[in-house]
Design a protein around this motif. Structure first.
Motif, PDB file in Angstrom:
ATOM      1  N   TYR A  16       0.854  -1.176   0.000  1.00  0.00           N
ATOM      2  CA  TYR A  16       0.000   0.000   0.000  1.00  0.00           C
ATOM      3  C   TYR A  16       0.897   1.236   0.000  1.00  0.00           C
ATOM      4  O   TYR A  16       1.651   1.467   0.947  1.00  0.00           O
ATOM      5  N   PHE A  17       0.804   2.003  -1.065  1.00  0.00           N
ATOM      6  CA  PHE A  17       1.643   3.185  -1.216  1.00  0.00           C
ATOM      7  C   PHE A  17       0.766   4.427  -1.317  1.00  0.00           C
ATOM      8  O   PHE A  17      -0.373   4.374  -1.770  1.00  0.00           O
ATOM      9  N   SER A  18       1.282   5.550  -0.872  1.00  0.00           N
ATOM     10  CA  SER A  18       0.595   6.824  -1.014  1.00  0.00           C
ATOM     11  C   SER A  18       1.525   7.819  -1.668  1.00  0.00           C
ATOM     12  O   SER A  18       2.694   7.944  -1.270  1.00  0.00           O
ATOM     13  N   PRO A  62       5.866  11.042   2.590  1.00  0.00           N
ATOM     14  CA  PRO A  62       7.312  10.952   2.382  1.00  0.00           C
ATOM     15  C   PRO A  62       7.867   9.583   2.771  1.00  0.00           C
ATOM     16  O   PRO A  62       8.821   9.103   2.169  1.00  0.00           O
ATOM     17  N   TYR A  63       7.263   8.949   3.768  1.00  0.00           N
ATOM     18  CA  TYR A  63       7.730   7.620   4.157  1.00  0.00           C
ATOM     19  C   TYR A  63       7.389   6.588   3.091  1.00  0.00           C
ATOM     20  O   TYR A  63       8.151   5.654   2.852  1.00  0.00           O
ATOM     21  N   SER A  64       6.256   6.757   2.455  1.00  0.00           N
ATOM     22  CA  SER A  64       5.909   5.879   1.348  1.00  0.00           C
ATOM     23  C   SER A  64       6.884   6.078   0.186  1.00  0.00           C
ATOM     24  O   SER A  64       7.304   5.120  -0.463  1.00  0.00           O
ATOM     25  N   TRP A  65       7.264   7.331  -0.060  1.00  0.00           N
ATOM     26  CA  TRP A  65       8.265   7.623  -1.094  1.00  0.00           C
ATOM     27  C   TRP A  65       9.588   6.932  -0.781  1.00  0.00           C
ATOM     28  O   TRP A  65      10.195   6.294  -1.665  1.00  0.00           O
ATOM     29  N   LEU A  66      10.030   7.018   0.465  1.00  0.00           N
ATOM     30  CA  LEU A  66      11.285   6.384   0.836  1.00  0.00           C
ATOM     31  C   LEU A  66      11.208   4.859   0.714  1.00  0.00           C
ATOM     32  O   LEU A  66      12.153   4.209   0.258  1.00  0.00           O
ATOM     33  N   ALA A  67      10.071   4.285   1.115  1.00  0.00           N
ATOM     34  CA  ALA A  67       9.898   2.837   0.973  1.00  0.00           C
ATOM     35  C   ALA A  67       9.869   2.447  -0.503  1.00  0.00           C
ATOM     36  O   ALA A  67      10.435   1.418  -0.890  1.00  0.00           O
ATOM     37  N   TYR A  68       9.222   3.262  -1.305  1.00  0.00           N
ATOM     38  CA  TYR A  68       9.183   3.027  -2.752  1.00  0.00           C
ATOM     39  C   TYR A  68      10.588   3.001  -3.339  1.00  0.00           C
ATOM     40  O   TYR A  68      10.937   2.102  -4.126  1.00  0.00           O
ATOM     41  N   TYR A 113       4.151   6.543 -14.091  1.00  0.00           N
ATOM     42  CA  TYR A 113       3.391   7.602 -13.426  1.00  0.00           C
ATOM     43  C   TYR A 113       3.788   7.700 -11.958  1.00  0.00           C
ATOM     44  O   TYR A 113       4.040   8.799 -11.452  1.00  0.00           O
ATOM     45  N   ILE A 114       3.841   6.569 -11.264  1.00  0.00           N
ATOM     46  CA  ILE A 114       4.244   6.586  -9.856  1.00  0.00           C
ATOM     47  C   ILE A 114       5.620   7.225  -9.710  1.00  0.00           C
ATOM     48  O   ILE A 114       5.832   8.096  -8.860  1.00  0.00           O
ATOM     49  N   ARG A 115       6.570   6.762 -10.523  1.00  0.00           N
ATOM     50  CA  ARG A 115       7.930   7.302 -10.446  1.00  0.00           C
ATOM     51  C   ARG A 115       7.937   8.808 -10.624  1.00  0.00           C
ATOM     52  O   ARG A 115       8.532   9.540  -9.827  1.00  0.00           O
ATOM     53  N   ARG A 116       7.249   9.293 -11.657  1.00  0.00           N
ATOM     54  CA  ARG A 116       7.306  10.719 -11.961  1.00  0.00           C
ATOM     55  C   ARG A 116       6.579  11.552 -10.913  1.00  0.00           C
ATOM     56  O   ARG A 116       7.070  12.629 -10.511  1.00  0.00           O
ATOM     57  N   ILE A 117       5.445  11.079 -10.424  1.00  0.00           N
ATOM     58  CA  ILE A 117       4.714  11.839  -9.413  1.00  0.00           C
ATOM     59  C   ILE A 117       5.520  11.933  -8.119  1.00  0.00           C
ATOM     60  O   ILE A 117       5.564  12.989  -7.470  1.00  0.00           O
ATOM     61  N   TYR A 118       6.175  10.845  -7.735  1.00  0.00           N
ATOM     62  CA  TYR A 118       7.029  10.920  -6.552  1.00  0.00           C
ATOM     63  C   TYR A 118       8.151  11.940  -6.753  1.00  0.00           C
ATOM     64  O   TYR A 118       8.497  12.689  -5.835  1.00  0.00           O
ATOM     65  N   GLU A 119       8.754  11.962  -7.933  1.00  0.00           N
ATOM     66  CA  GLU A 119       9.802  12.951  -8.206  1.00  0.00           C
ATOM     67  C   GLU A 119       9.244  14.371  -8.111  1.00  0.00           C
ATOM     68  O   GLU A 119       9.863  15.258  -7.503  1.00  0.00           O
ATOM     69  N   ASP A 152      12.950  13.984  10.620  1.00  0.00           N
ATOM     70  CA  ASP A 152      13.183  12.565  10.426  1.00  0.00           C
ATOM     71  C   ASP A 152      13.296  12.200   8.948  1.00  0.00           C
ATOM     72  O   ASP A 152      14.189  11.449   8.543  1.00  0.00           O
ATOM     73  N   VAL A 153      12.416  12.744   8.135  1.00  0.00           N
ATOM     74  CA  VAL A 153      12.432  12.421   6.704  1.00  0.00           C
ATOM     75  C   VAL A 153      13.706  12.942   6.054  1.00  0.00           C
ATOM     76  O   VAL A 153      14.326  12.252   5.232  1.00  0.00           O
ATOM     77  N   ARG A 154      14.111  14.145   6.417  1.00  0.00           N
ATOM     78  CA  ARG A 154      15.360  14.672   5.843  1.00  0.00           C
ATOM     79  C   ARG A 154      16.537  13.770   6.226  1.00  0.00           C
ATOM     80  O   ARG A 154      17.397  13.468   5.387  1.00  0.00           O
ATOM     81  N   ARG A 155      16.562  13.290   7.448  1.00  0.00           N
ATOM     82  CA  ARG A 155      17.639  12.400   7.887  1.00  0.00           C
ATOM     83  C   ARG A 155      17.620  11.092   7.098  1.00  0.00           C
ATOM     84  O   ARG A 155      18.649  10.649   6.582  1.00  0.00           O
ATOM     85  N   LEU A 156      16.448  10.471   6.992  1.00  0.00           N
ATOM     86  CA  LEU A 156      16.337   9.197   6.276  1.00  0.00           C
ATOM     87  C   LEU A 156      16.624   9.363   4.786  1.00  0.00           C
ATOM     88  O   LEU A 156      17.255   8.500   4.164  1.00  0.00           O
ATOM     89  N   ALA A 157      16.148  10.460   4.212  1.00  0.00           N
ATOM     90  CA  ALA A 157      16.380  10.691   2.792  1.00  0.00           C
ATOM     91  C   ALA A 157      17.870  10.864   2.501  1.00  0.00           C
ATOM     92  O   ALA A 157      18.396  10.297   1.532  1.00  0.00           O
ATOM     93  N   ARG A 158      18.551  11.617   3.327  1.00  0.00           N
ATOM     94  CA  ARG A 158      19.975  11.837   3.096  1.00  0.00           C
ATOM     95  C   ARG A 158      20.772  10.553   3.266  1.00  0.00           C
ATOM     96  O   ARG A 158      21.761  10.336   2.569  1.00  0.00           O
ATOM     97  N   GLU A 159      20.332   9.699   4.188  1.00  0.00           N
ATOM     98  CA  GLU A 159      20.976   8.392   4.321  1.00  0.00           C
ATOM     99  C   GLU A 159      20.822   7.574   3.041  1.00  0.00           C
ATOM    100  O   GLU A 159      21.671   6.738   2.723  1.00  0.00           O
ATOM    101  N   ALA A 160      19.741   7.811   2.306  1.00  0.00           N
ATOM    102  CA  ALA A 160      19.492   7.101   1.046  1.00  0.00           C
ATOM    103  C   ALA A 160      20.053   7.844  -0.158  1.00  0.00           C
ATOM    104  O   ALA A 160      19.825   7.440  -1.300  1.00  0.00           O
ATOM    105  N   GLY A 161      20.773   8.943   0.085  1.00  0.00           N
ATOM    106  CA  GLY A 161      21.355   9.712  -1.008  1.00  0.00           C
ATOM    107  C   GLY A 161      20.354  10.610  -1.710  1.00  0.00           C
ATOM    108  O   GLY A 161      20.564  10.980  -2.871  1.00  0.00           O
ATOM    109  N   LEU A 162      19.273  10.997  -1.019  1.00  0.00           N
ATOM    110  CA  LEU A 162      18.230  11.830  -1.597  1.00  0.00           C
ATOM    111  C   LEU A 162      18.114  13.132  -0.821  1.00  0.00           C
ATOM    112  O   LEU A 162      18.435  13.180   0.361  1.00  0.00           O
TER     113      LEU A 162
END
Length: 233
Positions: free
Chosen positions: A11-13, A17-23, A117-123, A76-86
């Motif tokens: 289940y993605f939304s 932002p957490y769904s984006w990171l999981a994606y 579509y999912i990829r581009r909308i998340y971007e 939290d999201v900024r921390r997790l995203a940067r750990e993932a190189g985002l």
């Protein structure tokens, strides 16, 4: 007891932002799992969708977060995203209607471009900081992907897509998907980015991935209103 659905579900939304990171973790690091899971959209229904849901006995459990939790999530999201190189870009949502981007996903899916579509909308949302509830934004993404602009931009006005949205909301209710990212494998449920490794272990420990899925698959891909920490979007 209802028969167990053996197909793993994600289940993605597009809001969360957490769904984006999981994606990103799923598609970048585990494309074989991304290709095998059922991709099920999750969003907070607008007033019309809520009435439709209630009319058939469905429910949507969701509790708005506190200001303290909202501020924590920004950090939290900024921390997790940067750990993932985002590097996340924070969108500003003005009177969001989440049917606009999520029902447009079904329209893109019908055109064979759901994954793109999912990829581009998340971007657009999380790396460009743009409003995905703006119909003009959806029309622009449709144009980029070679999809019908009016169909995607106005998906929330389409009666058939509203009915598909209702079925998706009922599926969330049936699976107990109270937030995102939310993974289901058999009777096991996993909520949040931090539960993703446990979901992978459950899938790999169950004799491998199924050969077919009942919902269209997203497949391997390249790499405001923020959501709840570690999960619920």
């Amino acid at each position: 007891m209802a028969p167990r659905n053996r197909v793993p579900r994600f289940y993605f939304s597009l809001r969360s932002p957490y769904s984006w990171l999981a994606y990103r973790r799923l598609t970048d690091q585990h494309p074989e799992v991304a290709a095998a899971v059922e991709w099920r959209p999750w969003w907070e229904p607008d007033a019309r969708s809520r009435r439709m849901l209630e009319a058939v006995g469905g429910d949507f459990p969701y509790t708005a977060m506190s200001r303290a939790k909202h501020l924590y999530i920004l950090q939290d999201v900024r921390r997790l995203a940067r750990e993932a190189g985002l590097e996340p870009a924070w969108p500003v949502d003005r009177n969001p209607v989440w049917e606009i981007p999520h029902l447009a996903y079904f329209a893109a899916l019908d055109e064979g471009r759901g994954a793109e579509y999912i990829r581009r909308i998340y971007e657009v949302r999380w790396q460009e900081g743009r409003d995905i509830c703006d119909r003009a934004t959806i029309a622009e993404v449709a144009r980029e992907l070679g999809l019908p602009e009016d169909l995607l931009a106005n998906a929330a006005d389409d009666e058939q897509l509203r009915e598909r949205g209702l079925r998706a909301l009922l599926a969330m209710d049936e699976d107990g998907a109270f937030g995102v990212p939310f993974f289901v494998h058999g009777f096991q449920k996993f909520w949040g980015v931090d539960r993703f490794p446990a979901f992978l272990r459950a899938v790999s420990g169950g004799g491998g991935l199924p050969a077919a899925v009942s919902w269209p698959q997203a497949g391997p891909l390249p790499g405001g209103d923020q959501g709840h920490a570690g999960g619920c979007g």
